[in-house]
Every structure is written in C-alpha cells, then in structure tokens.
Design a protein around this motif. Structure first.
Motif, PDB file in Angstrom:
ATOM      1  N   VAL A 166      12.426  72.913  65.470  1.00  0.00           N
ATOM      2  CA  VAL A 166      11.637  71.750  65.883  1.00  0.00           C
ATOM      3  C   VAL A 166      10.160  72.067  65.668  1.00  0.00           C
ATOM      4  CG1 VAL A 166      13.325  71.032  67.613  1.00  0.00           C
ATOM      5  CG2 VAL A 166      11.388  72.478  68.296  1.00  0.00           C
ATOM      6  N   VAL A 167       9.380  71.022  65.567  1.00  0.00           N
ATOM      7  CA  VAL A 167       7.916  71.145  65.579  1.00  0.00           C
ATOM      8  C   VAL A 167       7.431  70.556  66.892  1.00  0.00           C
ATOM      9  CG1 VAL A 167       5.749  70.363  64.562  1.00  0.00           C
ATOM     10  CG2 VAL A 167       7.612  71.135  63.079  1.00  0.00           C
ATOM     11  N   PHE A 168       6.765  71.387  67.694  1.00  0.00           N
ATOM     12  CA  PHE A 168       6.257  70.943  68.995  1.00  0.00           C
ATOM     13  C   PHE A 168       4.798  70.523  68.830  1.00  0.00           C
ATOM     14  CE2 PHE A 168       4.525  71.144  73.213  1.00  0.00           C
ATOM     15  CZ  PHE A 168       5.562  70.706  74.018  1.00  0.00           C
ATOM     16  N   LEU A 169       4.475  69.337  69.360  1.00  0.00           N
ATOM     17  CA  LEU A 169       3.129  68.774  69.213  1.00  0.00           C
ATOM     18  C   LEU A 169       2.504  68.518  70.575  1.00  0.00           C
ATOM     19  CD1 LEU A 169       3.948  66.110  66.470  1.00  0.00           C
ATOM     20  CD2 LEU A 169       2.894  68.354  66.094  1.00  0.00           C
ATOM     21  N   SER A 193      20.847  65.081  67.279  1.00  0.00           N
ATOM     22  CA  SER A 193      21.246  66.483  67.162  1.00  0.00           C
ATOM     23  C   SER A 193      21.598  66.862  65.723  1.00  0.00           C
ATOM     24  CB  SER A 193      22.446  66.767  68.081  1.00  0.00           C
ATOM     25  OG  SER A 193      23.527  65.903  67.776  1.00  0.00           O
ATOM     26  N   ASN A 194      21.176  66.036  64.780  1.00  0.00           N
ATOM     27  CA  ASN A 194      21.450  66.283  63.362  1.00  0.00           C
ATOM     28  C   ASN A 194      20.312  67.122  62.781  1.00  0.00           C
ATOM     29  OD1 ASN A 194      21.825  66.188  60.576  1.00  0.00           O
ATOM     30  ND2 ASN A 194      22.663  64.107  60.636  1.00  0.00           N
ATOM     31  N   ASN A 195      20.627  68.350  62.356  1.00  0.00           N
ATOM     32  CA  ASN A 195      19.588  69.275  61.881  1.00  0.00           C
ATOM     33  C   ASN A 195      19.102  68.989  60.469  1.00  0.00           C
ATOM     34  OD1 ASN A 195      19.026  71.413  63.989  1.00  0.00           O
ATOM     35  ND2 ASN A 195      21.264  71.448  63.963  1.00  0.00           N
ATOM     36  N   SER A 196      19.638  67.975  59.822  1.00  0.00           N
ATOM     37  CA  SER A 196      19.105  67.594  58.510  1.00  0.00           C
ATOM     38  C   SER A 196      17.875  66.705  58.649  1.00  0.00           C
ATOM     39  CB  SER A 196      20.186  66.869  57.696  1.00  0.00           C
ATOM     40  OG  SER A 196      20.504  65.616  58.291  1.00  0.00           O
ATOM     41  N   TYR A 197      17.583  66.269  59.869  1.00  0.00           N
ATOM     42  CA  TYR A 197      16.389  65.473  60.135  1.00  0.00           C
ATOM     43  C   TYR A 197      15.247  66.387  60.595  1.00  0.00           C
ATOM     44  CZ  TYR A 197      18.954  61.052  59.806  1.00  0.00           C
ATOM     45  OH  TYR A 197      19.682  59.971  59.349  1.00  0.00           O
ATOM     46  N   HIS A 198      14.051  65.817  60.575  1.00  0.00           N
ATOM     47  CA  HIS A 198      12.864  66.560  61.011  1.00  0.00           C
ATOM     48  C   HIS A 198      12.566  66.178  62.457  1.00  0.00           C
ATOM     49  CE1 HIS A 198      11.698  66.425  56.491  1.00  0.00           C
ATOM     50  NE2 HIS A 198      12.511  67.431  56.750  1.00  0.00           N
ATOM     51  N   HIS A 199      12.791  67.114  63.372  1.00  0.00           N
ATOM     52  CA  HIS A 199      12.691  66.836  64.798  1.00  0.00           C
ATOM     53  C   HIS A 199      11.342  67.289  65.349  1.00  0.00           C
ATOM     54  CE1 HIS A 199      16.958  65.708  65.386  1.00  0.00           C
ATOM     55  NE2 HIS A 199      17.144  66.513  64.343  1.00  0.00           N
ATOM     56  N   PHE A 200      10.622  66.320  65.947  1.00  0.00           N
ATOM     57  CA  PHE A 200       9.361  66.598  66.626  1.00  0.00           C
ATOM     58  C   PHE A 200       9.569  66.457  68.127  1.00  0.00           C
ATOM     59  CE2 PHE A 200       8.115  65.050  62.455  1.00  0.00           C
ATOM     60  CZ  PHE A 200       7.096  65.912  62.080  1.00  0.00           C
ATOM     61  N   VAL A 201       8.950  67.335  68.901  1.00  0.00           N
ATOM     62  CA  VAL A 201       9.005  67.254  70.357  1.00  0.00           C
ATOM     63  C   VAL A 201       7.588  67.061  70.887  1.00  0.00           C
ATOM     64  CG1 VAL A 201       9.660  68.406  72.505  1.00  0.00           C
ATOM     65  CG2 VAL A 201      11.035  68.747  70.436  1.00  0.00           C
ATOM     66  N   LEU A 202       7.434  66.074  71.765  1.00  0.00           N
ATOM     67  CA  LEU A 202       6.129  65.749  72.351  1.00  0.00           C
ATOM     68  C   LEU A 202       6.299  65.607  73.851  1.00  0.00           C
ATOM     69  CD1 LEU A 202       3.140  64.790  72.088  1.00  0.00           C
ATOM     70  CD2 LEU A 202       4.031  62.481  71.699  1.00  0.00           C
ATOM     71  N   SER A 203       5.559  66.380  74.620  1.00  0.00           N
ATOM     72  CA  SER A 203       5.630  66.341  76.081  1.00  0.00           C
ATOM     73  C   SER A 203       4.314  65.807  76.619  1.00  0.00           C
ATOM     74  CB  SER A 203       5.898  67.756  76.625  1.00  0.00           C
ATOM     75  OG  SER A 203       5.902  67.760  78.025  1.00  0.00           O
ATOM     76  N   THR A 204       4.345  64.588  77.245  1.00  0.00           N
ATOM     77  CA  THR A 204       3.098  63.957  77.663  1.00  0.00           C
ATOM     78  C   THR A 204       3.345  62.866  78.692  1.00  0.00           C
ATOM     79  OG1 THR A 204       1.173  62.712  76.869  1.00  0.00           O
ATOM     80  CG2 THR A 204       3.252  62.289  75.763  1.00  0.00           C
ATOM     81  N   ARG A 240       8.589  60.614  53.917  1.00  0.00           N
ATOM     82  CA  ARG A 240       9.970  60.224  54.201  1.00  0.00           C
ATOM     83  C   ARG A 240      10.100  59.918  55.699  1.00  0.00           C
ATOM     84  NH1 ARG A 240      14.177  64.404  51.890  1.00  0.00           N
ATOM     85  NH2 ARG A 240      15.544  62.617  52.302  1.00  0.00           N
ATOM     86  N   PRO A 241       9.513  58.824  56.170  1.00  0.00           N
ATOM     87  CA  PRO A 241       9.544  58.511  57.604  1.00  0.00           C
ATOM     88  C   PRO A 241      10.955  58.308  58.144  1.00  0.00           C
ATOM     89  CG  PRO A 241       8.734  56.638  56.335  1.00  0.00           C
ATOM     90  CD  PRO A 241       8.794  57.795  55.395  1.00  0.00           C
ATOM     91  N   GLU A 242      11.897  57.950  57.291  1.00  0.00           N
ATOM     92  CA  GLU A 242      13.273  57.748  57.754  1.00  0.00           C
ATOM     93  C   GLU A 242      13.934  59.049  58.193  1.00  0.00           C
ATOM     94  OE1 GLU A 242      13.436  58.701  53.389  1.00  0.00           O
ATOM     95  OE2 GLU A 242      12.223  57.408  54.690  1.00  0.00           O
ATOM     96  N   LYS A 243      13.302  60.202  57.883  1.00  0.00           N
ATOM     97  CA  LYS A 243      13.844  61.500  58.292  1.00  0.00           C
ATOM     98  C   LYS A 243      13.238  61.998  59.605  1.00  0.00           C
ATOM     99  CE  LYS A 243      16.243  63.732  56.099  1.00  0.00           C
ATOM    100  NZ  LYS A 243      17.712  63.822  56.097  1.00  0.00           N
ATOM    101  N   ILE A 244      12.314  61.222  60.178  1.00  0.00           N
ATOM    102  CA  ILE A 244      11.594  61.655  61.384  1.00  0.00           C
ATOM    103  C   ILE A 244      12.342  61.257  62.647  1.00  0.00           C
ATOM    104  CG2 ILE A 244       9.521  61.263  62.772  1.00  0.00           C
ATOM    105  CD1 ILE A 244       7.900  61.145  60.246  1.00  0.00           C
ATOM    106  N   VAL A 245      12.488  62.220  63.562  1.00  0.00           N
ATOM    107  CA  VAL A 245      13.025  61.961  64.898  1.00  0.00           C
ATOM    108  C   VAL A 245      12.044  62.516  65.917  1.00  0.00           C
ATOM    109  CG1 VAL A 245      14.911  62.341  66.519  1.00  0.00           C
ATOM    110  CG2 VAL A 245      15.401  62.119  64.065  1.00  0.00           C
ATOM    111  N   PHE A 246      11.579  61.654  66.825  1.00  0.00           N
ATOM    112  CA  PHE A 246      10.668  62.076  67.886  1.00  0.00           C
ATOM    113  C   PHE A 246      11.420  62.157  69.210  1.00  0.00           C
ATOM    114  CE2 PHE A 246       6.801  61.583  65.425  1.00  0.00           C
ATOM    115  CZ  PHE A 246       5.931  62.467  66.066  1.00  0.00           C
ATOM    116  N   HIS A 247      11.302  63.311  69.878  1.00  0.00           N
ATOM    117  CA  HIS A 247      11.835  63.490  71.225  1.00  0.00           C
ATOM    118  C   HIS A 247      10.637  63.535  72.175  1.00  0.00           C
ATOM    119  CE1 HIS A 247      15.779  64.704  69.510  1.00  0.00           C
ATOM    120  NE2 HIS A 247      15.020  65.252  68.565  1.00  0.00           N
ATOM    121  N   ILE A 248      10.408  62.447  72.906  1.00  0.00           N
ATOM    122  CA  ILE A 248       9.261  62.358  73.810  1.00  0.00           C
ATOM    123  C   ILE A 248       9.739  62.631  75.228  1.00  0.00           C
ATOM    124  CG2 ILE A 248       7.442  60.880  74.735  1.00  0.00           C
ATOM    125  CD1 ILE A 248       7.454  59.367  72.098  1.00  0.00           C
TER     126      ILE A 248
END
Length: 534
Positions: free
Chosen positions: A347-350, A203-214, A233-241
């Motif tokens: 968020v970026v939805f993919l 829930s930290n908005n300083s990270y880059h949050h991706f959402v993937l529904s599959t 900067r992969p350390e800033k990536i958070v994936f919500h699957i």
C-alpha cells in the motif's frame, strides 16, 4: 600654475593662474649656472608641480582659497605635505568608544524613565543638558527595552500561530456538521461504499491501494481528487479512508454524494475495525487518556517555560511538538497497517496535507529489496527546517537509553508518502518495537523525545528503510515561504507539513494554489459553509 623662464635665461618664475601670487622666483647669473643644471632644475620642478596643483585644489575646495600669501598657503599645506592632520575627530571617536564601554559594563538604574522615541531622547538631552555618558546610558536602556518588546512580540506571534494551526476553521467545522446531518436524512448519502459488486476489489492486489487516515473532509477530498486527476489509470485506484467516529458520517456522506469514478473509495471509522481493541493498542489508549500527557499537549504552553534562554526558533519547534494531533489514534494508525489490511501486500500511505501531481502507479514497481518502508530521506538537503534532519534533531541524546541504542548521525526519513511492503512487514517486530519505545518515553515523562509519531517510527523501522528518489515527495510547504516554485511543480507529491496548512488563513498565499485547484468550490456544501477560494 604657470612656469616662466626669461629670454635671457637669467630668471625663473612660478606663479598662480591669476597672476597675482608669485609662488617662487629664482634669479641667477649666467656665469654661475650651467644649462645642464638648469635643465635638471626644470625637470625636478615639472615633477613637483602636479602635486602642488593637487594640494592647492584640495585646499581651495576646503575653503582656504582666500589665502592671499604664500605664508598662508604654506600653513595650510604644510601639515599635509608632512603627513600631519588634525586628529581632534579621531580623539572624539575614541572618547565616545570609551564611554560606550563604560556604559556597557554598568547596570542600568531601576525605575529609569525612558523616552518613547529618539526625538524625545534628543529633546530631553537638550533640555536637561545630559553629558555623553548619560546619553549613552539612556540610549542603551532604550535599545534593550526595544529588544525585549520585539522578542515578546515574536513569542506572542508564535503562540497565536500555534493556536491557529491547532484549531478547526469555521468553514471546515460547518462542512462536517452539514454532511453529518445529510447522512442522517439522505439515504443516498448513506449508500454503501463501495457498491456491493466492487467489494472484492478492496482486497485485490492487482489494484493500487492508497490508505489515508484523517478527520479533515475537505483535505481528504483534495488528496483523492488530485490522485485521480493525476493518474494515467484512475480505474486501478482504490482509496481506503480511515477516520474517527465523530467524522465518519460526514466523511461517508461526502464521498457518497461526490463519487470519483472510475476510482474506488472505501470509508471506515476506527470503531469499525475489529482488530483495534484496547488489548491490541494499550499504549495508544494510555497516550490518549493519560492526564499528564493530555495536559502537555492541551495545557498552558507558556507555564514553566524559560523564554529568556529560548530562541524563537526553538520555541516554535516545541510548540510544533505539542500539536494535539500527536496524541490522536488516527496519527498512530499507520503502525497497524498489516493488521488492518490483512489481505493486501503493498500500500501507499498518504498524509492528508499532501497534493498528488503525477501518476503514482510506478511506485508499485519499485523494488524495496526486502525492506518494509520506501521513504524519502531527509538528511541530504541544504535547508535547516526540512531536509537536513538526523536522529539528533529528534531525540534527547542525554538520555542514557537513547545514547545507548541510537546514533545521532543516522539519517532521518519522512512520513507523508510511504510505500509499505505489508508482506515483509508481517515478518518483523516493528509494531512491538514501536510500543516498547512509546512505553519507555511515557515512563521517562516524555524526556526521550517530544515530537509526535515520527521518533518512535524512526526507531521501529530502523534497518527497514529503502530510500526513494526525493522527486517523489517534496516536503516543507507548510514551513517555508521560500519554497522553490519550479521544483514544487515538478514534484510527484508536495507535502504541506508544518503549521501553515493551505486550508488555514496562515497558509502561504503563493503556495496555496497547488492545493485549491483540487477543491470543488461549486459544491453546494462548500458554498453554503462559505469555504471560498482564498
């Protein structure tokens, strides 16, 4: 040809090259002809001789060089000099056209026995001594039969492709089962994702949050791997699957056993979201359980279809609209992102059929200017399948409610890679609008639109779209075999929207490597399920 003037200027002789045929011989008396007249005569003859030579050559080539007299040559050349030729060939063509027009206006007799090939037709014509009209009628019947067979073959091909696109490949089914079994027997496959100390990052908005529904484990792995490997900067990536209940164990096991450190991955099933209750999503519950809707998407797609008045392309579009994924809750979840992630701002939805080829961190720096949805518009391209879409391509404007509220020329946009400003979204009635139009379409027996989740989203997000540069999101790799390879290489995200997914046998071979490069074929589960590099 030779021109001979006697020394005494009393005779003028024109002869052929072999000297045997005197074409023209003029004898004159000196006292009756002047030198000026003779000069003019020679000048005129010199002008005419090349034409005589050319005509003689033509006649010779046509096999009339056996003429042994000027009279014979004259009979041959005369009509040509006067502009008259034998028109029997033209009359034959005119008669044939007349017969064709007659045959085209007549009905083909029922029960007519047609030959299987043109050679058989010719043989049958010779044996039965058909006249020209009968021959033309048989030829027309054969061509119409061939057209019908080709058309039926095309529709069969489209149906088979639809079934192939809607089915689950054996390898992917095996992968899900084996990973589910691993989840139940291997404690490491059940470890918490992410680890407890990283939970605040979700829930930290300083990270880059991706959402993937599959529910496709292999496709999810490609999306995550391509994002991490392409990131600066992969350390800033958070994936919500987000996945369904039946796939949750296998999906969790995969990412527990195959971490993508330093990126962070969270896997949740729809059953683990407290907000997703029947009270909050009543329309989607109706969509999934309504018998008529399920029959529309899972029933006989040829029943009641008038294929005689349908083009293969229109039929393909109708089949695409009947993909069972369109009644899956996973496909509608994106409309509930503000409620599912109440602590996130952007968020970026993919979609699961994309590949990330460039660092996407700059997406979080795009100013959406008070809009909710940053998306690529799909009305400003040249191809008819993907990038030339307006509202008229998705909605039935003969329906009074659609005609009243929508503009057929309004530009459409694409799902697949979208930037959502969740803070702004929460101030709108987008979700309520989405539900309202879904209900209306159900009431109208799906007559307002046919194709999945995009049409109601086009209405719900109306006025909330901020166009982004098309280079961020290239579409159509699942539709078009003629995709520009160089353009695809330059795109930040490539999208295999369409039936020809890269994990299917019907995927386009030359476009598959963009996807397979992110599949770990050395993984034991992948090898044991025989998911080999295609």
């Amino acid at each position: 040809m030779q021109l001979h003037v006697s020394p005494s200027m009393r005779s003028l002789t024109i002869s052929s090259n072999n000297g045997f045929i005197d074409l023209m011989k003029i004898k004159v008396a000196a006292r009756h002809i002047s030198y000026r007249t003779l000069f003019h005569t020679i000048l005129i003859l010199a002008f005419l001789l090349p034409f005589v030579f050319i005509l003689t050559a033509i006649v010779t080539l046509e096999g009339v060089n056996k003429c042994s007299s000027f009279d014979c040559l004259g009979r041959r050349l005369g009509p040509r000099l006067l502009g008259r030729v034998d028109d029997s060939g033209q009359r034959l063509v005119k008669d044939f056209y007349k017969i064709l027009n007659q045959v085209n206006a007549e009905e083909i007799p029922d029960g007519i026995k047609l030959p299987d090939s043109f050679n058989q037709l010719v043989s049958k014509m010779k044996n039965n001594q058909y006249d020209a009209k009968t021959f033309a009628l048989m030829l027309r019947a054969m061509m119409e039969k061939l057209e019908r067979e080709i058309r039926e073959s095309k529709f069969s091909e489209l149906m088979n492709k639809h079934f192939a696109a809607s089915s689950i490949p054996k390898g992917l089914y095996c992968l899900s089962l084996r990973l589910t079994d691993e989840y139940s027997s291997n404690a490491h496959a059940r470890r918490q994702l992410p680890s407890p100390e990283l939970l605040p990052v979700l829930s930290n908005n300083s990270y880059h949050h991706f959402v993937l529904s599959t529910d496709n484990i292999l496709a999810a792995s490609v999306v995550v791997n391509s994002a991490v490997q392409s990131s600066l900067r992969p350390e800033k990536i958070v994936f919500h699957i987000i996945t369904d209940k039946k796939t949750y164990a296998g999906m969790h096991a995969w990412f527990a056993l195959n971490p993508v450190s330093p990126a962070i991955v969270e896997v949740k099933g729809v059953h683990q979201f407290d907000w997703l209750t029947r009270e909050n999503v009543p329309v989607l519950e109706a969509v999934e359980n309504h018998h008529g809707i399920r029959n529309y998407y899972h029933g006989n797609h040829l029943a009641g279809a008038n294929l005689s008045n349908t083009t293969p392309r229109t039929f393909a579009s109708k089949l695409q609209a009947r993909s069972p994924k369109y009644i899956s809750l996973l496909n509608h979840l994106r409309i509930y992102l503000p409620e599912l992630f109440p602590n996130l701002d952007k968020v970026v939805f993919l979609d699961d059929d994309i590949v990330i080829q460039r660092d996407l961190s700059l997406l979080w720096e795009i100013d959406l200017w008070g809009k909710v949805n940053g998306a690529v518009e799909t009305c400003k391209g040249e191809d008819e399948w993907v990038m030339s879409k307006h509202f008229r391509n998705y909605f039935n404007f003969s329906h009074p409610l659609v005609a009243k509220h929508l503009d057929p020329d309004e530009c459409a946009w694409a799902y697949g890679m979208n930037i959502f400003d969740l803070r702004t979204w929460r101030k709108t009635n987008i979700r309520e609008t989405y539900h309202y139009w879904l209900k209306e379409n159900l009431k109208s027996n799906l007559t307002m639109w046919k194709l999945g989740t995009l049409p109601p989203a086009l209405i719900a997000f109306k006025g909330h779209i901020h166009p982004i540069d098309p280079s961020w999101h290239m579409l159509g790799l699942g539709y078009q075999s003629k995709t520009n390879i160089e353009k695809a290489k330059r795109a930040a995200v490539i999208h295999y929207n369409g039936q020809s997914k890269p994990w299917l046998q019907i995927g386009f071979e030359h476009l598959r490597p963009f996807w397979t490069k992110y599949v770990n074929y050395s993984n034991d589960f992948v090898r044991n399920c025989h998911i080999l590099e295609l």
